[in-house]
Design an enzyme around this catalytic site. Structure first.
Site, PDB file in Angstrom:
ATOM      1  CD  GLU A   1      15.683  -1.862 114.065  1.00 10.28           C
ATOM      2  OE1 GLU A   1      16.545  -2.942 114.178  1.00 10.28           O
ATOM      3  OE2 GLU A   1      14.473  -1.974 113.733  1.00 10.28           O
ATOM      4  CG  ASP A   2      18.760  -4.185 111.611  1.00 12.47           C
ATOM      5  OD1 ASP A   2      17.635  -3.525 111.653  1.00 12.47           O
ATOM      6  OD2 ASP A   2      18.485  -5.178 111.166  1.00 12.47           O
TER       7      ASP A   2
ATOM      8  CG  ASP B   1      14.395   0.763 104.169  1.00 15.33           C
ATOM      9  OD1 ASP B   1      13.997   1.956 103.530  1.00 15.33           O
ATOM     10  OD2 ASP B   1      14.559  -0.326 103.699  1.00 15.33           O
TER      11      ASP B   1
ATOM     12  CE  LYS C   1      18.506   0.689 102.463  1.00 13.58           C
ATOM     13  NZ  LYS C   1      18.054  -0.536 102.216  1.00 13.58           N
TER      14      LYS C   1
ATOM     15  CG  ASP D   1      16.905 -11.428 107.660  1.00 11.78           C
ATOM     16  OD1 ASP D   1      16.080 -12.230 107.466  1.00 11.78           O
ATOM     17  OD2 ASP D   1      16.765 -10.213 108.078  1.00 11.78           O
TER      18      ASP D   1
ATOM     19  NE  ARG E   1      18.329 -13.256 111.065  1.00  7.51           N
ATOM     20  CZ  ARG E   1      17.647 -11.889 111.255  1.00  7.51           C
ATOM     21  NH1 ARG E   1      18.204 -10.711 111.267  1.00  7.51           N
ATOM     22  NH2 ARG E   1      16.265 -11.893 110.780  1.00  7.51           N
TER      23      ARG E   1
END
Length: 180
Positions: free
Chosen positions: A99-100, A103, A131, A159, A165
């Site tokens: 996963e990027d 959060d 984060k 994005d 992106r």
């Protein structure tokens, strides 16, 4: 060169390249002698995912899910939306979720629970960005490239409204862009 909508560059191309390789080598060592299913979460993880799997020497199978708790804005909707499910069965498999960013943790907490419910032998989470100060759910990455402050970040797959992106670095988006 920095994009005009960026406030500043948070992570350079070189920092990304170096750390992604380090993390991939750690994960690779863990899975020697196994054949995990590496699940990329579309669309944000695609660049990280591609760079990550290139450093794995253990045999892997690749699959993707499009899962989100975000709509077109900058705030989570609080609902898990599966737009594209896996093509492969996870029953009895070791699964690596790539996963990027983590959060609030909502998406990954629910996704991990879903894959375990489907019978995965194990599920680990590999993230590019963590984060932690925004975390609302009890979930942490098993492997994480970078801890970041609470900023709206773009680039390297991340994005805002499907833009930015392709930036080769991670930058902080100017507030004026998303607070219109």
């Amino acid at each position: 060169m920095m994009h005009k909508d960026c406030e500043r560059i948070m992570l350079t191309e070189e920092q990304l390249r170096s750390r992604v390789k380090e993390i991939a080598l750690e994960v690779d060592e863990r899975y020697q002698g196994k054949r995990p299913l590496v699940v990329g979460i579309l669309k944000g993880s695609i660049i990280f995912y591609s760079d990550f799997i290139r450093h794995l020497t253990c045999p892997v199978e690749l699959d993707f899910m499009a899962v989100s708790s975000y709509g077109s804005g900058a705030v989570s909707s609080g609902k898990l939306n599966i737009k594209k499910d896996l093509d492969r069965d996870v029953k009895g498999r070791d699964v690596i979720i790539v996963e990027d960013i983590i959060d609030s943790g909502f998406t990954l907490a629910n996704l991990k629970a879903l894959l375990l419910e489907r019978g995965a032998a194990s599920v680990i989470i590999v993230t590019l960005l963590n984060k932690a100060e925004r975390r609302e759910y009890d979930i942490a990455p098993d492997y994480n490239c970078f801890d970041i402050e609470n900023e709206f970040v773009i680039g390297y797959g991340l994005d805002y409204n499907e833009m930015y992106r392709s930036l080769p670095y991670i930058g902080i988006l100017k507030r004026s862009i998303y607070e219109k």
